[in-house]
Every structure is written in structure tokens, then in C-alpha cells.
Scaffold this motif. Sequence first.
Motif, PDB file in Angstrom:
ATOM      1  N   ILE A   9       0.793  -1.105  -0.114  1.00 24.02           N
ATOM      2  CA  ILE A   9       0.076  -0.233   0.011  1.00 24.02           C
ATOM      3  C   ILE A   9       0.700   1.110   0.023  1.00 24.02           C
ATOM      4  CG2 ILE A   9      -1.512   1.395   1.190  1.00 24.02           C
ATOM      5  CD1 ILE A   9      -2.867  -1.200   2.190  1.00 24.02           C
ATOM      6  N   SER A  10       2.062   1.361   0.821  1.00 23.77           N
ATOM      7  CA  SER A  10       2.625   2.400   0.862  1.00 23.77           C
ATOM      8  C   SER A  10       3.576   2.609  -0.440  1.00 23.77           C
ATOM      9  CB  SER A  10       3.937   2.144   1.883  1.00 23.77           C
ATOM     10  OG  SER A  10       3.164   1.811   3.276  1.00 23.77           O
ATOM     11  N   ILE A  11       3.852   1.733  -1.192  1.00 25.06           N
ATOM     12  CA  ILE A  11       4.664   1.741  -2.387  1.00 25.06           C
ATOM     13  C   ILE A  11       3.534   2.225  -3.475  1.00 25.06           C
ATOM     14  CG2 ILE A  11       5.553   0.443  -4.521  1.00 25.06           C
ATOM     15  CD1 ILE A  11       6.862  -1.493  -2.425  1.00 25.06           C
ATOM     16  N   LEU A  12       2.351   2.106  -3.261  1.00 24.28           N
ATOM     17  CA  LEU A  12       1.314   2.188  -4.667  1.00 24.28           C
ATOM     18  C   LEU A  12       1.053   3.814  -4.084  1.00 24.28           C
ATOM     19  CD1 LEU A  12      -1.110  -0.914  -4.101  1.00 24.28           C
ATOM     20  CD2 LEU A  12       0.368  -0.118  -6.321  1.00 24.28           C
ATOM     21  N   PHE A  13       1.058   4.219  -2.830  1.00 24.43           N
ATOM     22  CA  PHE A  13       0.611   5.400  -2.574  1.00 24.43           C
ATOM     23  C   PHE A  13       1.851   6.523  -3.184  1.00 24.43           C
ATOM     24  CE2 PHE A  13      -2.543   4.737   0.834  1.00 24.43           C
ATOM     25  CZ  PHE A  13      -3.713   5.210   0.112  1.00 24.43           C
ATOM     26  N   GLN A  14       3.008   6.053  -2.991  1.00 23.77           N
ATOM     27  CA  GLN A  14       4.192   6.834  -3.326  1.00 23.77           C
ATOM     28  C   GLN A  14       4.220   6.623  -5.085  1.00 23.77           C
ATOM     29  OE1 GLN A  14       6.350   8.503  -1.752  1.00 23.77           O
ATOM     30  NE2 GLN A  14       5.254   8.017   0.196  1.00 23.77           N
ATOM     31  N   ALA A  15       3.850   5.656  -5.677  1.00 20.58           N
ATOM     32  CA  ALA A  15       4.111   5.647  -7.185  1.00 20.58           C
ATOM     33  C   ALA A  15       2.907   6.504  -7.599  1.00 20.58           C
ATOM     34  CB  ALA A  15       3.891   4.161  -7.755  1.00 20.58           C
ATOM     35  N   ALA A  16       1.680   6.297  -7.048  1.00 22.68           N
ATOM     36  CA  ALA A  16       0.313   7.450  -7.535  1.00 22.68           C
ATOM     37  C   ALA A  16       0.898   8.903  -7.286  1.00 22.68           C
ATOM     38  CB  ALA A  16      -0.679   7.044  -6.707  1.00 22.68           C
ATOM     39  N   ALA A  17       1.758   8.931  -6.228  1.00 27.17           N
ATOM     40  CA  ALA A  17       2.078  10.349  -6.126  1.00 27.17           C
ATOM     41  C   ALA A  17       3.248  10.941  -7.007  1.00 27.17           C
ATOM     42  CB  ALA A  17       2.990  10.563  -4.542  1.00 27.17           C
ATOM     43  N   HIS A  18       3.906  10.221  -7.388  1.00 26.29           N
ATOM     44  CA  HIS A  18       4.905  10.434  -8.538  1.00 26.29           C
ATOM     45  C   HIS A  18       4.375  10.717  -9.855  1.00 26.29           C
ATOM     46  CE1 HIS A  18       8.993  10.478  -6.278  1.00 26.29           C
ATOM     47  NE2 HIS A  18       8.360   9.380  -5.710  1.00 26.29           N
ATOM     48  N   ILE A  19       3.501   9.855 -10.117  1.00 33.20           N
ATOM     49  CA  ILE A  19       2.711   9.914 -11.477  1.00 33.20           C
ATOM     50  C   ILE A  19       1.825  11.313 -11.419  1.00 33.20           C
ATOM     51  CG2 ILE A  19       0.783   8.820 -12.632  1.00 33.20           C
ATOM     52  CD1 ILE A  19       1.868   6.166 -11.798  1.00 33.20           C
ATOM     53  N   TRP A  20       1.235  11.640 -10.564  1.00 34.88           N
ATOM     54  CA  TRP A  20       0.319  12.659 -10.250  1.00 34.88           C
ATOM     55  C   TRP A  20       1.109  14.089 -10.489  1.00 34.88           C
ATOM     56  CZ3 TRP A  20      -0.561  16.596  -6.648  1.00 34.88           C
ATOM     57  CH2 TRP A  20      -1.630  17.399  -6.888  1.00 34.88           C
ATOM     58  N   LEU A  21       2.361  13.952  -9.712  1.00 33.88           N
ATOM     59  CA  LEU A  21       3.119  15.128  -9.688  1.00 33.88           C
ATOM     60  C   LEU A  21       3.741  15.544 -11.261  1.00 33.88           C
ATOM     61  CD1 LEU A  21       4.924  14.975  -6.427  1.00 33.88           C
ATOM     62  CD2 LEU A  21       3.491  16.865  -7.198  1.00 33.88           C
ATOM     63  N   GLY A  22       3.984  14.116 -11.720  1.00 36.51           N
ATOM     64  CA  GLY A  22       4.465  14.459 -13.397  1.00 36.51           C
ATOM     65  C   GLY A  22       3.461  14.920 -14.250  1.00 36.51           C
ATOM     66  N   ARG A  23       2.343  14.410 -13.993  1.00 39.42           N
ATOM     67  CA  ARG A  23       1.214  15.051 -14.901  1.00 39.42           C
ATOM     68  C   ARG A  23       0.976  16.340 -14.685  1.00 39.42           C
ATOM     69  NH1 ARG A  23      -3.366  10.351 -15.176  1.00 39.42           N
ATOM     70  NH2 ARG A  23      -1.891   8.838 -16.448  1.00 39.42           N
ATOM     71  N   MET A  24       0.883  17.013 -13.482  1.00 42.37           N
ATOM     72  CA  MET A  24       0.773  18.293 -13.009  1.00 42.37           C
ATOM     73  C   MET A  24       1.852  19.164 -13.458  1.00 42.37           C
ATOM     74  SD  MET A  24       0.263  19.723  -9.157  1.00 42.37           S
ATOM     75  CE  MET A  24       1.780  19.367  -8.570  1.00 42.37           C
ATOM     76  N   GLN A  25       3.155  18.664 -13.729  1.00 40.14           N
ATOM     77  CA  GLN A  25       3.819  19.660 -14.090  1.00 40.14           C
ATOM     78  C   GLN A  25       4.112  19.714 -15.570  1.00 40.14           C
ATOM     79  OE1 GLN A  25       7.582  17.731 -12.302  1.00 40.14           O
ATOM     80  NE2 GLN A  25       7.428  18.974 -10.447  1.00 40.14           N
ATOM     81  N   LYS A  26       3.600  18.822 -16.393  1.00 39.54           N
ATOM     82  CA  LYS A  26       3.624  18.835 -17.700  1.00 39.54           C
ATOM     83  C   LYS A  26       2.872  20.174 -18.154  1.00 39.54           C
ATOM     84  CE  LYS A  26       4.252  14.187 -18.943  1.00 39.54           C
ATOM     85  NZ  LYS A  26       3.340  12.918 -19.616  1.00 39.54           N
ATOM     86  N   PRO A  27       1.748  20.522 -17.535  1.00 43.68           N
ATOM     87  CA  PRO A  27       0.966  22.027 -18.214  1.00 43.68           C
ATOM     88  C   PRO A  27       1.783  22.998 -17.696  1.00 43.68           C
ATOM     89  CG  PRO A  27      -0.667  20.323 -17.440  1.00 43.68           C
ATOM     90  CD  PRO A  27       0.816  19.818 -16.995  1.00 43.68           C
ATOM     91  N   ALA A  28       2.581  22.822 -16.426  1.00 43.88           N
ATOM     92  CA  ALA A  28       3.237  24.067 -16.011  1.00 43.88           C
ATOM     93  C   ALA A  28       4.633  24.312 -16.948  1.00 43.88           C
ATOM     94  CB  ALA A  28       3.871  23.607 -14.703  1.00 43.88           C
ATOM     95  N   ARG A  29       5.046  23.446 -17.707  1.00 42.38           N
ATOM     96  CA  ARG A  29       6.184  23.753 -18.765  1.00 42.38           C
ATOM     97  C   ARG A  29       5.650  24.467 -19.769  1.00 42.38           C
ATOM     98  NH1 ARG A  29       7.290  17.939 -17.553  1.00 42.38           N
ATOM     99  NH2 ARG A  29       8.893  17.845 -15.820  1.00 42.38           N
TER     100      ARG A  29
END
Length: 287
Positions: free
Chosen positions: A267-287
Motif C-alpha cells: 500500500i505504501s509503495i502504491l501511494f508513493q507511485a501514485a504521488a509521483h505519477i500525479w506530480l509528473g502530470r501536474m508539471q507538464k502543463p506548467a512547462r
Amino acid sequence: WICAAAALLLAAAIFWNLARHAWPAIAKFGFGFLTSTRWNPVKGEYGAASSIYGTLVSTFIALLLALPVSLASALYLNQYARPWVARVVGTGIELLAAVPSIIYGMWGLFIFAPVMQKTVQPLLGRMGIPLFTGAPLGVGMLTAGIILALMILPFLTAVMRDVIAMTPPVLMESAAGMGSTPWEVTRHIVLPYGMRGIMGAVFLGLGRAIGETMAVTFVIGNSHRIATSLFAPGNTIASTLANEFNEADTPLLEASLIELGLILFLISILFQAAAHIWLGRMQKPAR
């Protein structure tokens, strides 16, 4: 390269060791272990559904309560408070973050749970909301969530305060010079600039809340069942391990408890992976 790879090797070793010792339970119960609420050592029947449910619900309550308060506190200390107020309050927050979790658990059981039983839960029960029904026991899912929120609140605030303080002053001064109000500077400059660090703080707090043991064990009630009411007692994966592992007198019970630890690890690994994926998608529009 060796030092960098050591973290991945350690995580893989932990996973392998947990999976190896949990294999008897995995082989016996299969996927049904995740969906079953049975926990009967006499009959050798074990299920993780109630523990998973309690872990996720208590963690969600903690984040729901702690996140807005910690973010508002961090913004106030950095953007609006007088310097001496920020120093005094910041020091107090750091001291609270260093308090051992068992102290929160003892305080929750002896001080906070009676307040919940006599005042808070009867008041919420009169509202007629389905989540707040049942006997006011004092302990239960809601109490555990609030204690977790109090635990992670100073930790989140301290980290967010440091992240927000890293915003370059030239950016804020430029926005203010163009006529932005203090709130507009906070909304359009400070928050976007520190969003990655803020989300990192959130997931660090999530990691502490989801694996918390002693504080939750004191106040959650430790009952292997799923109830719709937040007043009802429940359990988490960590509290189940704390209560049952020393009394694991059969190989199957020990393997089942280790499988609970494996589930918490995943569960901890899944939450961390989801966080990284979400942050990556959030940063694309910012670029």
C-alpha cells in the motif's frame, strides 16, 4: 552507484523476506484474504479486509483534518505573521513533531476519548448523519483519525513551512510590484512554486499516518469488523500486528500477520507511485 542502488536493494529484500514468510497464508487463503473480515484463531480463519478498511479510513480522516490546517498554518507563519510570532510558534510546532507517538496514544485514551464520549459523539449523533450513529464509546475510527491528525499536523506544518520559505523573494516582490494582493502572490507564486515540496510533505505525513501503531492501538477499539459508523471500534494493519504478533502461537497465524505487513508495504509503495505519477502530470502543463 552502489550507494544509490542500496535503497532499491533494501526495498526488494524487505519485500522478498515478507513474501517468503507470508507464503503459507498466501497459498491457503489466496485473494480471499483481502476480502474476508473473518479473524478466528480457533478455527484458523483469517482475513485482512477489516484491517485494510481501518487503515485507509483512519488515514483519510487524518489527512482530511490535518492538511488544510497545516497548509494554512505554514502560509501564515511564512507570509503574514510577525517574525517573532513565526519564531515562537515555529519552535512549538517542531517540539510537537518530536513528541513520541505513544504519548499521543495515552493522551488520546485517558483525556481525549472521554471528551469524545461525553460531548463530541453525542453532539454529532444528534445530527442524524449515517456516519455518526451508534453508541458513543469514546474510542473508535473517528477518535483514531483525529489523534492521527494531531500527530501529523505539526510534522506537515514544519515541512510545508520550510518548503514555502524556499520561494525566491524576487518572484514575490515582482508580483507585488505589478499590483498583486498578498493573497494573489500566495496563490499564483508561492503555492505553484512549492507545490512539489508541499505534496512531498503530504505523502511523508501519509506514510507516518498509514503505518502508525501505538497511538492508533490505544484509541481505535481493536475490533475485526467493518462498520459504516465512525463511532464504531475498528482496527488497522499496524494495530493488528501490535496486538496479535506476540501471541502468534501457530505458523498459519504468524504467516497471516506477516501477510498483513506485506499488504501494508505494498500500500505504501502504491501511494508513493501514485504521488509521483500525479506530480509528473501536474508539471507538464506548467512547462
